[in-house]
Write a protein that holds these residues in place. Structure first.
Motif, PDB file in Angstrom:
ATOM      1  N   ARG A 123       0.850  -1.187   0.000  1.00  0.00           N
ATOM      2  CA  ARG A 123       0.000   0.000   0.000  1.00  0.00           C
ATOM      3  C   ARG A 123       0.892   1.247   0.000  1.00  0.00           C
ATOM      4  NH1 ARG A 123      -1.700  -2.748   4.355  1.00  0.00           N
ATOM      5  NH2 ARG A 123      -1.017  -1.022   5.682  1.00  0.00           N
ATOM      6  N   THR A 171      -5.888   0.393  -4.789  1.00  0.00           N
ATOM      7  CA  THR A 171      -7.249   0.736  -4.358  1.00  0.00           C
ATOM      8  C   THR A 171      -7.467   2.248  -4.300  1.00  0.00           C
ATOM      9  OG1 THR A 171      -7.403  -1.298  -3.056  1.00  0.00           O
ATOM     10  CG2 THR A 171      -8.929   0.475  -2.495  1.00  0.00           C
ATOM     11  N   ARG A 172      -6.465   2.998  -3.853  1.00  0.00           N
ATOM     12  CA  ARG A 172      -6.641   4.441  -3.661  1.00  0.00           C
ATOM     13  C   ARG A 172      -6.990   5.143  -4.968  1.00  0.00           C
ATOM     14  NH1 ARG A 172      -1.959   7.388  -0.554  1.00  0.00           N
ATOM     15  NH2 ARG A 172      -3.141   6.558   1.221  1.00  0.00           N
ATOM     16  N   ARG A 231      -8.183   3.865  -7.648  1.00  0.00           N
ATOM     17  CA  ARG A 231      -9.456   3.353  -8.157  1.00  0.00           C
ATOM     18  C   ARG A 231     -10.637   4.030  -7.457  1.00  0.00           C
ATOM     19  NH1 ARG A 231      -9.510  -1.983 -10.697  1.00  0.00           N
ATOM     20  NH2 ARG A 231      -7.383  -2.676 -11.152  1.00  0.00           N
ATOM     21  N   THR A 232     -10.554   4.127  -6.145  1.00  0.00           N
ATOM     22  CA  THR A 232     -11.693   4.673  -5.399  1.00  0.00           C
ATOM     23  C   THR A 232     -11.757   6.187  -5.480  1.00  0.00           C
ATOM     24  OG1 THR A 232     -10.390   4.628  -3.363  1.00  0.00           O
ATOM     25  CG2 THR A 232     -11.788   2.722  -3.810  1.00  0.00           C
ATOM     26  N   ARG A 268      -9.098   2.459 -13.820  1.00  0.00           N
ATOM     27  CA  ARG A 268      -9.144   1.025 -14.099  1.00  0.00           C
ATOM     28  C   ARG A 268      -8.246   0.752 -15.294  1.00  0.00           C
ATOM     29  NH1 ARG A 268     -11.816   1.563 -10.221  1.00  0.00           N
ATOM     30  NH2 ARG A 268     -13.721   0.521  -9.535  1.00  0.00           N
ATOM     31  N   ASP A 307      -0.964  -2.429  -4.354  1.00  0.00           N
ATOM     32  CA  ASP A 307      -2.401  -2.278  -4.140  1.00  0.00           C
ATOM     33  C   ASP A 307      -2.797  -0.899  -4.675  1.00  0.00           C
ATOM     34  OD1 ASP A 307      -4.929  -1.694  -3.114  1.00  0.00           O
ATOM     35  OD2 ASP A 307      -4.562  -2.717  -1.208  1.00  0.00           O
TER      36      ASP A 307
END
Length: 343
Positions: free
Chosen positions: A144, A291-292, A294-295, A300, A289
């Motif tokens: 992360r 995720t950050r 993406r959210t 994508r 990772d």
């Protein structure tokens, strides 16, 4: 009438930087539509004007041949600049092992010179383009953005240093800095010292390919177009002082990737693959990772790896005039593993 947006792209004649510039000038990023684009590139062995040739005739694009370590040049270029996207870097791990000084000069001192000039010029946003290699190896799971940095090579150590300087300029001086860290890139115009273009061009010439050690080192693969879209999202809306991972989502061992390349080019493992001594300090696995991004920003990856790899192989087959002179000039063809994030 609103003022024309002005973007400075360092390393914009290299592999990733030139892809970003071509897409930007061709209107792929609507938020920056119509922007004036200045490319600053030293045109070292890995940067070529040919990579910008598809958009060279656009009046909004200006190429400045120069060094990010040149403070006087930066002081002339930066006033009035809205966004700096900083791709310029020495990027090949093997070269950093045999000679680290140039990596420290360009990646650390050059980044600091650029940051200082951006602060003096009041630049509105600075994107530091970096690499997952700054974290070192991870056996399981994925890094992360808040993980400690633990680089293994002079290359990754120099990039980690540059990242920390960039973030420090945000915390100390308020410079609106974001950092992106990507997984392994592939695609057209990548200098043929990195794994995919080296293996492809060697096989196109009927030669062999060198595979480090056991070949079980794992890398996550990201098409350069997906990477540049991630960088653009951060340039538009990233939170200052924040690190964003840009991942591709496809993890392969070097042996698996080699098998895919052999299949694409109709070559046989026994005839085409030769073992090479492992690289000193060779990280076993990288994985991030994302995720950050993406959210927060809606990122994508869009390009399926098998499709992107086939398209990349086809590009090298059809563009010998670009890569053949580079391989001859740099005497490329020896041992290599999964590539660093060359700009």
């Amino acid at each position: 009438m609103s003022r024309q947006l002005r973007i400075l792209v360092t390393g914009g004649a290299g592999f990733i930087g030139s892809h970003y510039v071509r897409r930007l000038v061709r209107g792929a990023y609507p938020a920056f539509a119509g922007a004036a684009v200045v490319v600053l590139d030293k045109l070292t062995y890995a940067g070529t004007e040919a990579a910008l040739e598809p958009v060279a005739g656009d009046e909004r694009l200006r190429l400045v041949i120069g060094d990010i370590c040149d403070a006087d040049l930066l002081d002339d270029l930066l006033p009035g600049t809205d966004v700096v996207v900083h791709f310029a870097a020495e990027s090949h791990v093997d070269r950093s092992i045999t000679g680290a000084a140039e990596f420290v000069r360009t990646n650390v001192e050059g980044t600091h010179t650029l940051l200082r000039a951006c602060r003096n010029a009041g630049v509105g946003r600075f994107v530091q383009v970096s690499t997952d290699e700054v974290y070192g190896s991870i056996a399981e799971g994925s890094w992360r953005e808040d993980q400690p940095l633990d680089p293994s090579s002079p290359y990754s150590a120099s990039k980690a240093s540059a990242d920390l300087l960039a973030l420090a300029y945000h915390r100390t001086y308020g410079l609106p800095v974001c950092v992106t860290r990507c997984s392994n890139n592939y695609g057209p115009y990548q200098f043929p010292e990195k794994m995919i273009p080296l293996f492809v061009t060697n096989l196109l010439d009927g030669g062999t390919v060198p595979l480090y050690g056991s070949g079980h080192n794992v890398r996550e693969w990201l098409h350069v177009d997906d990477h540049c879209r991630g960088v653009q999202l951060v340039a538009e809306a990233g939170r200052p002082g924040t690190v964003y991972h840009v991942g591709g989502g496809t993890e392969l061992t070097n042996r698996e990737l080699t098998s895919l390349l052999l299949r694409e080019l109709g070559a046989d493992w026994q005839d085409a693959v030769r073992p090479a001594p492992d690289r000193p300090g060779h990280d076993l696995r990288y994985s991030i990772d994302d995720t950050r991004i993406r959210t927060e920003l809606g990122y994508r990856p869009r390009i399926d790896f098998r499709t992107g790899l086939a398209d990349t192989v086809r590009w090298y087959a059809e563009n010998r005039s670009w890569w053949e002179p580079l391989k001859i000039r740099a005497a490329v063809g020896g041992a290599v593993t999964a590539p660093a994030r060359g700009a």
